[in-house]
Motif scaffolding. Structure first.
Motif, PDB file in Angstrom:
ATOM      1  N   LEU A  96      47.065  -4.116   7.734  1.00 49.03           N
ATOM      2  CA  LEU A  96      47.630  -4.823   8.901  1.00 49.03           C
ATOM      3  C   LEU A  96      48.439  -3.860   9.756  1.00 49.03           C
ATOM      4  N   ARG A  97      49.234  -3.014   9.068  1.00 48.94           N
ATOM      5  CA  ARG A  97      50.142  -2.133   9.802  1.00 48.94           C
ATOM      6  C   ARG A  97      49.462  -0.843  10.251  1.00 48.94           C
ATOM      7  N   ALA A  98      48.267  -0.600   9.721  1.00 46.48           N
ATOM      8  CA  ALA A  98      47.613   0.677  10.030  1.00 46.48           C
ATOM      9  C   ALA A  98      47.012   0.713  11.433  1.00 46.48           C
ATOM     10  N   SER A  99      46.754  -0.476  12.011  1.00 47.93           N
ATOM     11  CA  SER A  99      46.207  -0.451  13.375  1.00 47.93           C
ATOM     12  C   SER A  99      46.564  -1.748  14.087  1.00 47.93           C
ATOM     13  N   GLU A 100      46.468  -1.710  15.407  1.00 53.40           N
ATOM     14  CA  GLU A 100      46.814  -2.920  16.161  1.00 53.40           C
ATOM     15  C   GLU A 100      45.686  -3.946  16.140  1.00 53.40           C
ATOM     16  N   GLY A 101      44.490  -3.477  15.944  1.00 51.99           N
ATOM     17  CA  GLY A 101      43.351  -4.391  15.858  1.00 51.99           C
ATOM     18  C   GLY A 101      43.280  -5.005  14.464  1.00 51.99           C
ATOM     19  N   VAL A 159      42.043  -5.249   8.474  1.00 57.44           N
ATOM     20  CA  VAL A 159      42.446  -6.401   7.660  1.00 57.44           C
ATOM     21  C   VAL A 159      41.218  -7.228   7.310  1.00 57.44           C
ATOM     22  N   ALA A 160      40.368  -7.457   8.296  1.00 58.70           N
ATOM     23  CA  ALA A 160      39.184  -8.294   8.046  1.00 58.70           C
ATOM     24  C   ALA A 160      38.324  -7.668   6.953  1.00 58.70           C
ATOM     25  N   THR A 161      38.196  -6.341   6.951  1.00 59.06           N
ATOM     26  CA  THR A 161      37.406  -5.672   5.905  1.00 59.06           C
ATOM     27  C   THR A 161      38.087  -5.830   4.550  1.00 59.06           C
ATOM     28  N   ALA A 162      39.421  -5.670   4.526  1.00 55.46           N
ATOM     29  CA  ALA A 162      40.156  -5.817   3.261  1.00 55.46           C
ATOM     30  C   ALA A 162      40.025  -7.246   2.726  1.00 55.46           C
ATOM     31  N   VAL A 163      40.019  -8.237   3.621  1.00 56.04           N
ATOM     32  CA  VAL A 163      39.854  -9.632   3.188  1.00 56.04           C
ATOM     33  C   VAL A 163      38.463  -9.822   2.583  1.00 56.04           C
ATOM     34  N   ASP A 164      37.446  -9.280   3.248  1.00 62.78           N
ATOM     35  CA  ASP A 164      36.072  -9.419   2.721  1.00 62.78           C
ATOM     36  C   ASP A 164      35.970  -8.819   1.329  1.00 62.78           C
ATOM     37  N   GLU A 165      36.574  -7.618   1.152  1.00 66.31           N
ATOM     38  CA  GLU A 165      36.516  -6.975  -0.166  1.00 66.31           C
ATOM     39  C   GLU A 165      37.196  -7.846  -1.219  1.00 66.31           C
ATOM     40  N   ALA A 166      38.339  -8.426  -0.838  1.00 64.77           N
ATOM     41  CA  ALA A 166      39.105  -9.257  -1.779  1.00 64.77           C
ATOM     42  C   ALA A 166      38.309 -10.511  -2.168  1.00 64.77           C
ATOM     43  N   ILE A 167      37.718 -11.167  -1.172  1.00 66.03           N
ATOM     44  CA  ILE A 167      36.946 -12.393  -1.461  1.00 66.03           C
ATOM     45  C   ILE A 167      35.762 -12.036  -2.367  1.00 66.03           C
ATOM     46  N   GLY A 168      35.250 -10.835  -2.193  1.00 64.51           N
ATOM     47  CA  GLY A 168      34.121 -10.363  -2.998  1.00 64.51           C
ATOM     48  C   GLY A 168      34.466 -10.189  -4.469  1.00 64.51           C
ATOM     49  N   ARG A 169      35.745 -10.221  -4.813  1.00 65.26           N
ATOM     50  CA  ARG A 169      36.085 -10.163  -6.237  1.00 65.26           C
ATOM     51  C   ARG A 169      36.949 -11.351  -6.670  1.00 65.26           C
ATOM     52  N   LYS A 170      36.820 -12.477  -5.956  1.00 69.05           N
ATOM     53  CA  LYS A 170      37.527 -13.695  -6.397  1.00 69.05           C
ATOM     54  C   LYS A 170      37.005 -14.074  -7.778  1.00 69.05           C
ATOM     55  N   PRO A 171      37.899 -14.233  -8.756  1.00 64.09           N
ATOM     56  CA  PRO A 171      37.416 -14.508 -10.112  1.00 64.09           C
ATOM     57  C   PRO A 171      36.890 -15.933 -10.254  1.00 64.09           C
ATOM     58  N   LYS A 172      36.150 -16.137 -11.328  1.00 65.31           N
ATOM     59  CA  LYS A 172      35.542 -17.450 -11.555  1.00 65.31           C
ATOM     60  C   LYS A 172      36.610 -18.517 -11.748  1.00 65.31           C
ATOM     61  N   GLY A 173      37.699 -18.164 -12.427  1.00 63.05           N
ATOM     62  CA  GLY A 173      38.740 -19.172 -12.648  1.00 63.05           C
ATOM     63  C   GLY A 173      39.891 -18.610 -13.441  1.00 63.05           C
ATOM     64  N   HIS A 174      40.824 -19.490 -13.757  1.00 63.13           N
ATOM     65  CA  HIS A 174      41.991 -19.065 -14.527  1.00 63.13           C
ATOM     66  C   HIS A 174      41.825 -19.486 -15.982  1.00 63.13           C
ATOM     67  N   ASP A 175      42.648 -18.911 -16.841  1.00 65.37           N
ATOM     68  CA  ASP A 175      42.647 -19.371 -18.230  1.00 65.37           C
ATOM     69  C   ASP A 175      44.078 -19.450 -18.741  1.00 65.37           C
ATOM     70  N   PHE A 176      44.784 -20.440 -18.244  1.00 67.12           N
ATOM     71  CA  PHE A 176      46.174 -20.665 -18.653  1.00 67.12           C
ATOM     72  C   PHE A 176      46.220 -21.163 -20.097  1.00 67.12           C
ATOM     73  N   ILE A 177      47.190 -20.672 -20.846  1.00 64.42           N
ATOM     74  CA  ILE A 177      47.400 -21.188 -22.210  1.00 64.42           C
ATOM     75  C   ILE A 177      48.889 -21.465 -22.403  1.00 64.42           C
ATOM     76  N   ILE A 178      49.202 -22.658 -22.926  1.00 65.34           N
ATOM     77  CA  ILE A 178      50.567 -22.911 -23.398  1.00 65.34           C
ATOM     78  C   ILE A 178      50.452 -23.362 -24.836  1.00 65.34           C
ATOM     79  N   ASP A 179      50.864 -22.538 -25.781  1.00 64.77           N
ATOM     80  CA  ASP A 179      50.961 -22.995 -27.170  1.00 64.77           C
ATOM     81  C   ASP A 179      51.974 -22.119 -27.899  1.00 64.77           C
ATOM     82  N   ARG A 180      52.307 -22.527 -29.114  1.00 66.59           N
ATOM     83  CA  ARG A 180      53.388 -21.844 -29.843  1.00 66.59           C
ATOM     84  C   ARG A 180      53.039 -20.394 -30.169  1.00 66.59           C
ATOM     85  N   ARG A 181      51.721 -20.089 -30.260  1.00 68.09           N
ATOM     86  CA  ARG A 181      51.334 -18.722 -30.627  1.00 68.09           C
ATOM     87  C   ARG A 181      51.367 -17.782 -29.432  1.00 68.09           C
TER      88      ARG A 181
END
Ligand code: SAM
Length: 331
Positions: free
Chosen positions: A285-290, A294-316
């Protein structure tokens, strides 16, 4: 131009945490002595607007401001007003926010004037002493005044309550009747293992399957296809005539239909609430006024959106699933 992730999901919903600071210290959300980001690391409101605009140009139709507490960010209404131009142009379908309600009496009318139609207010109990205990710093009467002001301004209010074992589980029927009596939907949420807190989450965690079974002893709940673009699944409550939502990141995640990504106030993009991977958008964002970098960085990020989360809450599992608190990415 649409943002489509590797699993074929179209990303049309952006949540933006405009500050990590909050005027409450909810016990399941934060430790009491939180270290917040230095102000110099924050994106300016103009930079946030620029990033949001890039996402809108790339297909975001719904934008939610969150935090921390979005309404404690200085001059936040300037950002809301700026973003409202995308509602007027039709590029954005919905501009909304999630708030603890503490500042709503000041801002409700202006939010409505900016084209905000619906807001989520987080409220875990209707008991003033319990409210003070769970939020550590909050006062219920301020939030009630905020809800009054929001409804008076014509905003549709949805209440969000985190379901906490032995804290508010017995109170949910009363909250349901109260919310529906005032024309508000209520959504209950399972607590998620995000960030270190001062308590053991195993003591707080309440699977919503148990809560639903207990509610069904008093209420007739029927599943309905109602959707707001978020992860809640809704039922109609015959006795009150209102809607009750369930957000179940622990017992049943709905990652297969995830349409969201989350931007923090430092310009970090999280592609999943429950994973650590992130992309820095501040540098491009800060590297250029255009906006091309950013748009390229967003595309790269969306390209590695993970399938999902795996939250765990247990005593172990003593460590949280992700190290950051919910206040970094917001709800
Ligand atoms: N301050 C605003 C508010 O209170 O709504 C927005 C940010 S707050 C982090 C967003 C939502 O996340 C709130 O409803 C809060 O109760 C919820 N929340 C915080 N920590 C959570 C956790 N560990 N698990 C589930 N929900 C959480």
């Amino acid at each position: 131009m649409d943002m489509i992730d590797p699993f074929g999901r179209t990303i049309s919903y952006l949540r933006v945490s405009v500050t990590d600071r909050c005027d409450f210290r909810c016990t399941y959300c934060m430790a009491e002595d939180m270290a917040f980001l230095p102000k110099k690391d924050l994106l300016s409101l103009e930079e946030l607007d620029r990033l949001c605009t890039v996402f809108i140009e790339k297909g975001v139709r719904k934008l939610r401001l969150t935090g921390g507490e979005p309404l404690v960010r200085k001059n936040i209404m300037h950002l809301v007003r700026q973003l409202s131009r995308h509602l007027k142009s039709g590029a954005l379908e919905e501009l909304t926010l999630t708030t603890n309600g503490s500042q709503l009496s000041r801002f409700a009318a202006e939010l409505a004037d900016c084209g905000v139609e619906r807001i989520n207010v987080s409220l875990d109990t209707l008991d003033a002493d319990k409210f003070h205990a769970i939020t550590r710093w909050g006062h219920l009467d301020k939030v009630m005044q905020g809800i009054d002001a929001a409804q008076a301004a014509g905003l549709k209010v949805k209440l969000n309550a985190v379901a906490l074992k032995d804290f508010n589980d017995a109170e949910i029927p009363e909250m349901l009747r109260w919310a529906h009596g005032r024309g508000m939907d209520l959504t209950v949420i399972e607590t998620m293992p995000m960030g270190e807190i001062d308590a053991d989450r195993t003591d707080q965690y309440l699977p919503l399957s148990l809560l639903r079974a207990s509610l069904e002893r008093q209420f007739t709940l029927s599943d309905i296809p109602y959707k707001t673009g978020g992860p809640a699944r809704y039922v109609h409550v015959a006795e009150t005539g209102g809607r009750l939502g369930f957000i179940t990141p622990m017992t049943h995640n709905f990652c297969e239909s995830c349409n969201r990504v989350r931007l923090t106030c430092t310009g970090t993009l999280y592609m999943c609430l429950g994973q650590e991977d992130a992309a820095d958008l501040r540098a491009p964002l800060r590297a250029s006024e255009g906006n091309e970098l950013v748009a390229t960085a967003v595309d790269e990020a969306i390209g590695r959106k993970p399938k999902g989360h795996d939250f765990i809450i247990d005593r172990r599992t003593s460590r949280p699933s992700v190290s950051r608190h919910m206040s970094v990415t917001g709800g």
